[in-house]
Design a protein around this motif. Sequence first.
Motif: not given
Length: 133
Positions: A29-42
Motif C-alpha cells: 500500500r502506497l500513500l502519495r502526498l504532494n508537499v511544499y517545503f518552504d524556507n521562511p526567512v525573517p
Amino acid sequence: MSTHFFGEGNIGSAPEFREFNNRNDEPRRLLRLNVYFDNPVPVKDGYEDRGGFWAPVEIWHREAEHWSTLYQKGMRVMVEGRLVKEEWADADENARVTFKIEARRVGILPYRVERVRLGGKSSAAADGDDHPN
C-alpha cells in the motif's frame, strides 16, 4: 543517490492512495502526498519564503489507506525520510532529473487543527511494530 531528509511543509493536494498486488501476500500500500517545503526567512514585516520547493512524498505502509483519510490539503506536516534522485527521459528523449521523498515518518503539526480524536490501539501498535511494511 539518496540522502536523509527532514523538513516541514504544507500538503498541496488531496492524498493519493494506491494498492499493489503482491502475489499471495498482503498487498503493498502506497500513500502519495504532494508537499511544499518552504524556507521562511525573517524580514521587516514578518517572513518571506525564499527557496522553497515542491516534492512528492511516498509512504509505503499497511495503514496507508486509513492514513489517506487523515491527511488533508493545506495540512502542515513534518516529514522524515530519504531524498531520492530519479533520472528519466521525457517524450522527446531529453534527460530529466526529479527528486522524491521516501518517508519513514510524516507527522501532522497542530497548525489549523480543530480537534483530535484517538481510536483504539491497532494490532501493529499492540505488537510493537510501528515500522513500515
